[in-house]
Design a protein around this motif. Structure first.
Motif, PDB file in Angstrom:
ATOM      1  N   TRP A   3       0.847  -1.186   0.000  1.00 44.63           N
ATOM      2  CA  TRP A   3       0.000   0.000   0.000  1.00 44.63           C
ATOM      3  C   TRP A   3       0.882   1.236   0.000  1.00 44.63           C
ATOM      4  CZ3 TRP A   3      -0.723   4.167   3.359  1.00 44.63           C
ATOM      5  CH2 TRP A   3      -1.819   4.990   3.052  1.00 44.63           C
ATOM      6  N   PRO A   5       1.127   5.433   0.214  1.00 45.74           N
ATOM      7  CA  PRO A   5       0.344   6.582   0.689  1.00 45.74           C
ATOM      8  C   PRO A   5       0.075   7.603  -0.408  1.00 45.74           C
ATOM      9  CG  PRO A   5       2.614   6.745   1.452  1.00 45.74           C
ATOM     10  CD  PRO A   5       2.473   5.395   0.819  1.00 45.74           C
ATOM     11  N   ALA A  53      -6.632   8.941   8.475  1.00 41.27           N
ATOM     12  CA  ALA A  53      -5.846   7.994   7.672  1.00 41.27           C
ATOM     13  C   ALA A  53      -6.758   7.031   6.922  1.00 41.27           C
ATOM     14  CB  ALA A  53      -4.877   7.224   8.575  1.00 41.27           C
ATOM     15  N   TYR A  57      -7.182   9.372   3.645  1.00 36.61           N
ATOM     16  CA  TYR A  57      -5.978   8.880   2.960  1.00 36.61           C
ATOM     17  C   TYR A  57      -6.146   7.454   2.448  1.00 36.61           C
ATOM     18  CZ  TYR A  57      -3.297  13.033   4.095  1.00 36.61           C
ATOM     19  OH  TYR A  57      -2.829  14.331   4.147  1.00 36.61           O
ATOM     20  N   MET A  59      -6.154   4.613   3.834  1.00 40.50           N
ATOM     21  CA  MET A  59      -5.274   3.595   4.393  1.00 40.50           C
ATOM     22  C   MET A  59      -6.140   2.472   4.948  1.00 40.50           C
ATOM     23  SD  MET A  59      -2.386   4.057   7.390  1.00 40.50           S
ATOM     24  CE  MET A  59      -0.967   2.946   7.442  1.00 40.50           C
ATOM     25  N   LEU A 338       3.704  -1.947   3.782  1.00 45.97           N
ATOM     26  CA  LEU A 338       3.652  -0.492   3.596  1.00 45.97           C
ATOM     27  C   LEU A 338       4.766  -0.058   2.655  1.00 45.97           C
ATOM     28  CD1 LEU A 338       3.039   1.023   7.154  1.00 45.97           C
ATOM     29  CD2 LEU A 338       1.521   1.166   5.184  1.00 45.97           C
ATOM     30  N   ASP A 341       6.249   6.992  -0.480  1.00 42.81           N
ATOM     31  CA  ASP A 341       5.507   7.660  -1.547  1.00 42.81           C
ATOM     32  C   ASP A 341       6.046   7.340  -2.940  1.00 42.81           C
ATOM     33  OD1 ASP A 341       7.762   9.162  -0.599  1.00 42.81           O
ATOM     34  OD2 ASP A 341       7.144  10.796  -1.897  1.00 42.81           O
ATOM     35  N   ASP A 410       3.278   6.921   8.278  1.00 40.30           N
ATOM     36  CA  ASP A 410       2.990   5.810   7.365  1.00 40.30           C
ATOM     37  C   ASP A 410       1.765   6.052   6.487  1.00 40.30           C
ATOM     38  OD1 ASP A 410       5.183   4.421   8.250  1.00 40.30           O
ATOM     39  OD2 ASP A 410       4.074   3.245   9.721  1.00 40.30           O
ATOM     40  N   SER A 411       0.827   6.854   6.972  1.00 42.79           N
ATOM     41  CA  SER A 411      -0.390   7.111   6.200  1.00 42.79           C
ATOM     42  C   SER A 411      -0.190   8.171   5.116  1.00 42.79           C
ATOM     43  CB  SER A 411      -1.514   7.563   7.138  1.00 42.79           C
ATOM     44  OG  SER A 411      -1.186   8.813   7.732  1.00 42.79           O
ATOM     45  N   GLY A 412       0.870   8.983   5.241  1.00 42.99           N
ATOM     46  CA  GLY A 412       1.112  10.052   4.275  1.00 42.99           C
ATOM     47  C   GLY A 412       0.712  11.428   4.789  1.00 42.99           C
TER      48      GLY A 412
END
Length: 539
Positions: A3, A5, A53, A57, A59, A338, A341, A410-412
């Motif tokens: 995944w 972000p 998130a 985002y 996630m 994870l 970007d 981690d989520s951006g």
């Protein structure tokens, strides 16, 4: 399947930035406006970050939970492990009666509260930052000042502000080493650049601290002592960072400024001893003579702490301890799942380096001091349990804040805020320290902030034609003033100063000063980028 972000999840970048700010604003709202306890504020902020998130985002909920849990575990170990043992060591000195001797010894040097702040919060705190780091300096110095009779809020708040100058070179220079690895720039050049920015702050900080503590008039009365403390620290920090590298500036500057001030006070003392309003002068200025053996016994926990932390910082010993006692576990469901970007899978390894961590060095020093201070193991065990109970809410706060930090990264969410600052064009050098400040506020660590934003600083500076050394070093320099308002640091200081549950007071105490000092560093970096280019070392 990985995944990746999304940096701009909303129809416009402005909306994305506003959404990304919500988790951070939640902490400020919870602590400053609602005056929540630290653990309540950290749990609420984590829940808000989780919702954003997941809903904005995109996630996956499972990954968001695991990212939070990964950070939570890191908060417990090594961070809480270090803080628990640091405060345990201090509590041993109190329970054994050794701190009474230490208190009288410090009073024999000076009973003046202003000068005690310089010796303990500024110089000794810097030395501890250079050796242990990870919150131990604030925990120990705040507890020491409170033990000396300082008002708890001042003890904790002053120690948080004093802990700014040494942070970039903390833990034997690890923040600079990480910054070098991430950015690809020379460790020497970065050490020199930070060492040409922070000494200005280091020189100003003692004046700032004493003005904050006692007012301008009472600051003028001890101007010579403040000058000696500030100039000795700044010069030693500049010299060691520019000619010896990033590993020793805090240790050399901390010890050097302490010795310089003690020597100066042998020949000069203020006309009037300053103490807090309502405080009895007799208790402040009481002096008692102790033999060298008594002093050595009382200070033995701190002497052993110094010895073991220095030993643990040596590469051969650290490597040996890692071989003898270290466990690595891939985080299930998160490791290589994870991505950053750029779509590159991230390693998520839980490292239990239970022998080489500074927390273990502190614990060993504490246990070895028991026969010296004549304290039984049974009493020490009881003290350790009491320390755990004392820190129970601080442990919860720190663990949730680290979960919050990892989730944001981690989520951006953090990348959205970073990209917003990176798009400021020619003004970017002014915002470069703010990015480092933001990183330390979120993660509680200059090292983590450097790992997070070091490469972004390099790439942005290269695009706008500014020497990358300036921007990359600014991440570390700006980060140091974010430490005093980081929820993690606030929780540690509250525990050391006896203010658990009153974290909102501490944040209100420090936030203004964090912003003032950040503005000063931002101006310095901007001038280095466009006016004082001769200050920039060659890479």
């Amino acid at each position: 399947m990985t995944w990746t972000p999304i940096i701009n999840p909303m129809p416009s970048m402005i909306l994305s930035i506003l959404i990304a700010l919500l988790p951070i604003l939640t902490i400020f709202w919870a602590l400053i406006i609602k005056k929540m306890k630290g653990h309540h504020a950290s749990i609420l902020a984590t829940l808000v970050a989780f919702l954003i998130a997941f809903a904005v985002y995109q996630m996956p909920a499972k990954l968001a939970v695991l990212a939070t849990l990964y950070g939570f575990i890191y908060g417990l170990f090594p961070i809480c492990w270090i803080i628990i043992n640091a405060l345990f060591l201090f509590n041993l000195t109190v329970k054994s009666g050794s701190f009474i001797v230490i208190r009288h010894f410090i009073a024999s040097i000076t009973a003046d509260r202003r000068l005690q702040v310089l010796l303990i919060a500024f110089s000794f705190g810097a030395f501890l930052e250079g050796t242990a780091g990870y919150g131990a300096p604030v925990a120990i110095t705040a507890a020491m000042l409170a033990g000396l009779g300082f008002k708890p809020l001042y003890a904790a708040g002053i120690c948080l502000i004093a802990n700014t100058a040494p942070v970039a070179f903390g833990s034997v220079g690890i923040p600079i080493s990480v910054l070098s690895q991430v950015s690809g720039l020379s460790e020497t050049a970065l050490s020199q650049m930070v060492g040409r920015t922070l000494p200005i702050l280091s020189f100003v900080l003692p004046f700032y601290l004493i003005t904050l503590l006692a007012g301008i008039k009472n600051t003028k009365a001890v101007f010579p002592a403040i000058f000696v403390s500030g100039i000795s620290f700044a010069l030693l920090q500049w010299f060691s960072s520019n000619y010896l590298g990033p590993t020793l500036p805090d240790i050399i500057a901390g010890v050097g400024s302490m010795l310089a001030l003690i020597l100066f006070l042998k020949y000069w003392q203020p006309k009037h001893i300053w103490h807090f309003e309502g405080e009895q002068t007799a208790t402040v200025s009481a002096k008692k003579h102790y033999s060298k053996q008594q002093l050595l016994k009382a200070f033995s926990p701190f002497l052993l702490l110094t010895l073991f932390i220095i030993l643990w910082g040596l590469s051969p010993i650290k490597s040996l301890l890692d071989q003898l006692g270290s466990i690595e576990i891939s985080m299930p469901g998160l490791h290589q799942v994870l991505a950053n970007d750029q779509g590159v899978p991230l390693s998520k390894i839980i490292r239990f380096n239970y022998l080489s961590t500074p927390g273990t060095a502190i614990l060993i020093a504490s246990l070895l001091s028991l026969p010296i201070i004549k304290f039984s193991f049974k009493a020490a065990l009881s003290t350790y349990v009491a320390t755990l109970l004392q820190l129970k809410y601080a442990i919860l706060t720190i663990s949730f804040i680290m979960g919050f930090a990892y989730l944001l990264n981690d989520s951006g969410i953090t990348l959205t805020l970073a990209m917003a600052m990176a798009n400021t064009g020619k003004l970017f050098p002014f915002f470069a320290p703010i990015l480092g400040w933001l990183g330390v506020f979120i993660t509680g660590s200059d090292t983590s902030s450097n790992a997070l934003f070091g490469k972004l600083q390099y790439e942005t500076a290269s695009k706008i034609g500014v020497n990358p050394v300036v921007a990359v070093a600014a991440n570390a320099s700006g980060g140091v003033v974010g430490k005093m308002i980081s929820p993690q640091s606030i929780a540690v200081a509250a525990a050391g100063g006896g203010l658990i549950g009153q974290e909102s007071q501490l944040l209100r105490f420090t936030i203004k000063h964090s912003l003032i000092l950040l503005f000063m560093i931002s101006l310095l970096v901007f001038m280095q980028a466009y006016v004082w280019e001769w200050l920039v070392p060659t890479t």
